[in-house]
Write a protein that holds these residues in place. Structure first.
Motif, short mmCIF file in Angstrom:
data_model
loop_
_atom_site.label_atom_id
_atom_site.label_comp_id
_atom_site.label_asym_id
_atom_site.label_seq_id
_atom_site.Cartn_x
_atom_site.Cartn_y
_atom_site.Cartn_z
N ASP A 85 0.84 -1.29 0.23
CA ASP A 85 -0.02 -0.08 -0.02
C ASP A 85 0.93 1.14 0.05
N GLU A 86 1.99 1.07 0.78
CA GLU A 86 2.79 2.60 0.82
C GLU A 86 3.48 2.36 -0.53
N LEU A 87 4.00 1.40 -1.16
CA LEU A 87 4.57 1.56 -2.35
C LEU A 87 3.70 2.12 -3.39
N CYS A 88 2.42 1.77 -3.28
CA CYS A 88 1.48 2.25 -4.26
C CYS A 88 0.98 3.55 -4.11
N ARG A 89 1.50 4.18 -3.00
CA ARG A 89 1.45 5.63 -2.86
C ARG A 89 2.69 6.51 -3.35
N VAL A 90 3.83 5.75 -3.63
CA VAL A 90 5.01 6.45 -4.07
C VAL A 90 4.37 7.40 -5.49
N PRO A 91 4.96 8.54 -5.50
CA PRO A 91 4.54 9.33 -6.58
C PRO A 91 5.38 9.05 -7.92
N ILE A 92 4.86 9.06 -9.24
CA ILE A 92 5.83 8.74 -10.33
C ILE A 92 5.82 10.03 -11.09
N ASN A 93 6.91 10.53 -10.90
CA ASN A 93 7.38 11.88 -11.44
C ASN A 93 7.77 11.82 -12.82
N ARG A 94 8.30 10.92 -13.23
CA ARG A 94 9.04 10.67 -14.49
C ARG A 94 8.62 9.67 -15.34
N ASN A 95 8.14 9.79 -16.84
CA ASN A 95 7.65 9.03 -17.37
C ASN A 95 8.46 7.48 -17.64
#
Ligand SMILES: [Zn+2]
Length: 322
Positions: free
Chosen positions: A27-37
């Motif tokens: 769940d924590e990993l799923c909240r990691v923002p993805i900033n780069r394509n």
């Protein structure tokens, strides 16, 4: 391409006791923002490569967690511009792609030609940058990883459906300075970490710093508890040693006193004899403090040795007479 409604169902048929910490970590990993394509592509690549089914006919990502299904769906939309419906099949959440054009697009995106392979090798071009390698590992962990809770023995593992892929991911991890271990079961493999430091490092790199911290804190607490236990055990064993030695000395002294009385012992040892017999539970240090004139521990120890020698000689001479 058709846009379908995305429906998320909660966690289904999950043994909460066993996977709650893995679940929390995911769940924590799923909240990691993805900033780069590049990282979005790499994370989806990890998920697809470790998907339940990945071939030219079908791609099927399967998970027990709603957060992971949602993340996969979000990445598919971001990278491929397609919205997929999450299905509930056999108590699992499933994202399934059967459309041959879409599968071809996915294959091209990940650098594969449209040929069927028995197992798809890891395309290192996709994980060249550190940011992408971390995103890729997050993707594979979300699909086939698990981690033991902080109060249990440290263990983190990733199941691989093919040994070749397992070895390739291991080699990527080694290049990143990690120290994974590997277990093979026929054609499948398991990559695992057993030491807490490696697990913390792995979780932190993927972006699960809270879970990493929980493991670290539990370890610190456990070490502290072990140290206290060790100290208590040590003190207990010293006490046992003291009492054992004291019991032996007293038995020998009493035997000698029965045979020859206090005169058996020279004048300068008599105070020691008296104090030892009168204080069976006292340690050397405690006994040394009881003397009229100051006595050191080593001085006392020397006297007790002399007393024991006398009692032994007496015993031997008695044995000779018999
Ligand atoms: Zn990247």
């Amino acid at each position: 391409m058709a846009v379908m409604q995305v429906v998320f169902i909660g966690i289904i048929s999950v043994d909460k006791q066993n996977i709650s910490f893995s679940m929390k970590t995911k769940d924590e990993l799923c909240r990691v923002p993805i900033n780069r394509n590049c990282c979005a592509v790499a994370e989806l690549y990890g998920m697809v490569l470790y998907a339940n089914i990945f071939n030219l006919k079908q791609i099927r990502i399967r998970t027990e967690l709603a957060s992971v299904a949602k993340r996969a769906s979000m990445l598919i939309e971001k990278v491929l511009g397609v919205q997929l419906e999450v299905q509930n099949i056999g108590h699992r959440l499933v994202l399934q792609i059967d459309d041959s054009r879409l599968i071809e697009k996915i294959m091209t995106t990940f650098g594969y030609d449209a040929k069927p392979y028995i197992s798809y090798p890891l395309n290192r071009n996709m994980v060249e940058q550190d940011c992408c390698a971390a995103a890729f590992l997050r993707g594979i962990f979300l699909i086939s990883g698990s981690v033991a809770p902080p109060d249990k023995k440290s263990h983190l593992e990733i199941k691989c459906s093919h040994m070749t892929l397992c070895r390739q991911v291991i080699s990527l991890m080694l290049d990143l300075g990690m120290s994974p271990k590997m277990l093979s079961r026929q054609t499948t493999g398991i990559i695992y970490f057993k030491d807490t430091a490696s697990i913390e490092d792995f979780l932190t790199r993927m972006g699960a710093s809270l879970s990493a911290m929980e493991i670290m804190e539990a370890k610190v607490e456990k070490n502290l508890r072990n140290n206290i236990n060790r100290q208590v055990n040590c003190e207990t064993s010293n006490l046992v040693k003291t009492t054992d030695a004291s019991a032996k000395q007293i038995a020998a002294i009493e035997k000698a006193l029965l045979i020859g009385g206090i005169e058996i012992f020279p004048e300068n040892l008599r105070e020691t004899v008296d104090l030892r017999v009168a204080n069976p539970a006292s340690s050397l240090a405690e006994l040394a403090e009881m003397f009229q004139s100051p006595m050191t521990k080593s001085g006392l120890s020397h006297r007790l040795r002399k007393i024991m020698q006398i009692t032994q000689r007496l015993e031997q001479s008695q044995a000779g007479k018999e």
